[in-house]
Design a protein around this motif. Structure first.
Motif, PDB file in Angstrom:
ATOM      1  N   ILE A 111      -3.669 -10.211   0.381  1.00 41.92           N
ATOM      2  CA  ILE A 111      -4.942  -9.524   0.137  1.00 41.92           C
ATOM      3  C   ILE A 111      -4.690  -8.123  -0.419  1.00 41.92           C
ATOM      4  O   ILE A 111      -5.398  -7.669  -1.317  1.00 41.92           O
ATOM      5  N   GLU A 112      -3.658  -7.452   0.076  1.00 41.42           N
ATOM      6  CA  GLU A 112      -3.309  -6.127  -0.455  1.00 41.42           C
ATOM      7  C   GLU A 112      -2.992  -6.199  -1.946  1.00 41.42           C
ATOM      8  O   GLU A 112      -3.430  -5.344  -2.724  1.00 41.42           O
ATOM      9  N   MET A 159     -10.112  -8.409   9.598  1.00 43.53           N
ATOM     10  CA  MET A 159      -9.332  -7.587   8.672  1.00 43.53           C
ATOM     11  C   MET A 159     -10.116  -6.364   8.223  1.00 43.53           C
ATOM     12  O   MET A 159     -11.282  -6.449   7.872  1.00 43.53           O
ATOM     13  N   CYS A 160      -9.410  -5.241   8.223  1.00 45.96           N
ATOM     14  CA  CYS A 160      -9.932  -3.998   7.675  1.00 45.96           C
ATOM     15  C   CYS A 160      -9.036  -3.601   6.504  1.00 45.96           C
ATOM     16  O   CYS A 160      -7.819  -3.519   6.656  1.00 45.96           O
ATOM     17  N   ALA A 161      -9.652  -3.368   5.344  1.00 52.27           N
ATOM     18  CA  ALA A 161      -8.915  -2.887   4.175  1.00 52.27           C
ATOM     19  C   ALA A 161      -9.036  -1.372   4.139  1.00 52.27           C
ATOM     20  O   ALA A 161     -10.132  -0.831   4.020  1.00 52.27           O
ATOM     21  N   CYS A 162      -7.910  -0.700   4.282  1.00 49.37           N
ATOM     22  CA  CYS A 162      -7.862   0.760   4.214  1.00 49.37           C
ATOM     23  C   CYS A 162      -7.329   1.110   2.834  1.00 49.37           C
ATOM     24  O   CYS A 162      -6.252   0.657   2.457  1.00 49.37           O
ATOM     25  N   VAL A 163      -8.088   1.889   2.078  1.00 47.52           N
ATOM     26  CA  VAL A 163      -7.692   2.168   0.703  1.00 47.52           C
ATOM     27  C   VAL A 163      -7.630   3.659   0.412  1.00 47.52           C
ATOM     28  O   VAL A 163      -8.343   4.456   1.011  1.00 47.52           O
ATOM     29  N   PHE A 200      10.237   6.944   8.347  1.00 48.03           N
ATOM     30  CA  PHE A 200      10.973   6.512   7.163  1.00 48.03           C
ATOM     31  C   PHE A 200      10.143   6.647   5.889  1.00 48.03           C
ATOM     32  O   PHE A 200      10.552   6.222   4.821  1.00 48.03           O
ATOM     33  N   GLY A 201       8.941   7.220   6.011  1.00 48.02           N
ATOM     34  CA  GLY A 201       8.098   7.455   4.849  1.00 48.02           C
ATOM     35  C   GLY A 201       7.274   6.262   4.393  1.00 48.02           C
ATOM     36  O   GLY A 201       6.666   6.297   3.342  1.00 48.02           O
ATOM     37  N   LYS A 202       7.234   5.204   5.213  1.00 49.40           N
ATOM     38  CA  LYS A 202       6.425   4.034   4.883  1.00 49.40           C
ATOM     39  C   LYS A 202       5.079   4.149   5.593  1.00 49.40           C
ATOM     40  O   LYS A 202       4.955   4.833   6.600  1.00 49.40           O
ATOM     41  N   VAL A 203       4.084   3.441   5.071  1.00 55.54           N
ATOM     42  CA  VAL A 203       2.776   3.421   5.720  1.00 55.54           C
ATOM     43  C   VAL A 203       2.946   2.833   7.119  1.00 55.54           C
ATOM     44  O   VAL A 203       3.515   1.755   7.286  1.00 55.54           O
ATOM     45  N   SER A 204       2.451   3.544   8.124  1.00 53.28           N
ATOM     46  CA  SER A 204       2.517   3.062   9.501  1.00 53.28           C
ATOM     47  C   SER A 204       1.222   2.312   9.817  1.00 53.28           C
ATOM     48  O   SER A 204       0.200   2.920  10.143  1.00 53.28           O
ATOM     49  N   LYS A 205       1.286   0.991   9.710  1.00 54.57           N
ATOM     50  CA  LYS A 205       0.101   0.190  10.001  1.00 54.57           C
ATOM     51  C   LYS A 205      -0.278   0.288  11.481  1.00 54.57           C
ATOM     52  O   LYS A 205      -1.453   0.177  11.818  1.00 54.57           O
ATOM     53  N   LYS A 206       0.698   0.502  12.327  1.00 52.60           N
ATOM     54  CA  LYS A 206       0.423   0.644  13.752  1.00 52.60           C
ATOM     55  C   LYS A 206      -0.426   1.891  13.999  1.00 52.60           C
ATOM     56  O   LYS A 206      -1.434   1.848  14.705  1.00 52.60           O
ATOM     57  N   LYS A 207      -0.045   3.017  13.407  1.00 50.26           N
ATOM     58  CA  LYS A 207      -0.823   4.250  13.556  1.00 50.26           C
ATOM     59  C   LYS A 207      -2.186   4.100  12.890  1.00 50.26           C
ATOM     60  O   LYS A 207      -3.200   4.556  13.423  1.00 50.26           O
ATOM     61  N   LEU A 208      -2.210   3.467  11.749  1.00 53.82           N
ATOM     62  CA  LEU A 208      -3.455   3.260  11.018  1.00 53.82           C
ATOM     63  C   LEU A 208      -4.422   2.411  11.846  1.00 53.82           C
ATOM     64  O   LEU A 208      -5.608   2.744  11.965  1.00 53.82           O
ATOM     65  N   ALA A 209      -3.921   1.341  12.431  1.00 56.16           N
ATOM     66  CA  ALA A 209      -4.756   0.482  13.274  1.00 56.16           C
ATOM     67  C   ALA A 209      -5.293   1.258  14.471  1.00 56.16           C
ATOM     68  O   ALA A 209      -6.454   1.087  14.865  1.00 56.16           O
ATOM     69  N   ALA A 234      -3.758  -0.762   2.531  1.00 59.86           N
ATOM     70  CA  ALA A 234      -3.102  -1.350   3.699  1.00 59.86           C
ATOM     71  C   ALA A 234      -4.163  -2.154   4.443  1.00 59.86           C
ATOM     72  O   ALA A 234      -5.203  -1.605   4.818  1.00 59.86           O
ATOM     73  N   CYS A 235      -3.930  -3.442   4.609  1.00 65.33           N
ATOM     74  CA  CYS A 235      -4.844  -4.292   5.366  1.00 65.33           C
ATOM     75  C   CYS A 235      -4.301  -4.415   6.781  1.00 65.33           C
ATOM     76  O   CYS A 235      -3.130  -4.754   6.984  1.00 65.33           O
ATOM     77  N   ILE A 236      -5.175  -4.126   7.732  1.00 65.33           N
ATOM     78  CA  ILE A 236      -4.766  -4.112   9.135  1.00 65.33           C
ATOM     79  C   ILE A 236      -5.711  -4.981   9.963  1.00 65.33           C
ATOM     80  O   ILE A 236      -6.854  -5.193   9.578  1.00 65.33           O
TER      81      ILE A 236
END
Length: 131
Positions: A31-32, A58-62, A104-113, A45-47
């Motif tokens: 989906i991303e 699903m939530c699409a964060c853009v 590590f500079g990657k999107v943290s889906k855990k924090k985003l969620a 990032a879809c979480i």
């Protein structure tokens, strides 16, 4: 991922980037990639977000390109034009200024969620429901 006292790294989090919506497994990456093809979207990032009936939705964060806009209805129409199954459609859209990053500079889906879950809890507290 975190570093153990021994110095070794331990991988934590979702083993696979799947959202379990009522027993249907949805690939967030699939989906991303579709959402990234939208001309207004710079990053996505879809979480999973909790749902009392389906388990997860699903939530699409853009992140949008400069000067761009995107509504939830526009996103759904765009995705339906890509002929994906209806159950794979995001059920929430969050337009953000930036994403939380891991060490590590990657999107943290855990924090985003966590951020989105907190926002939803506040919405529920204020209005009695969420969209």
């Amino acid at each position: 991922m975190r570093q153990h006292v021994s110095g070794n790294y331990i991988v934590e989090g979702r083993k696979k980037d799947l959202i379990n919506r009522g027993g249907e497994k949805i690939s967030a990456e699939e989906i991303e990639n579709l959402i990234l093809s939208h001309p207004s979207v710079k990053n996505v990032a879809c979480i999973p977000i909790p749902d009392p009936d389906l388990g997860e939705r699903m939530c699409a964060c853009v992140l949008l390109r400069d000067g761009a806009s995107l509504s939830f209805d526009e996103l759904k129409t765009f995705l339906m034009g890509r002929e994906i199954a209806k159950y794979k459609l995001p059920e929430r859209l969050e337009v953000l200024a930036d994403f939380p990053l891991s060490t590590f500079g990657k999107v943290s889906k855990k924090k985003l969620a966590g951020m989105i879950s907190q926002k939803m809890a506040n919405e529920t507290h204020v209005s009695g429901t969420y969209r």
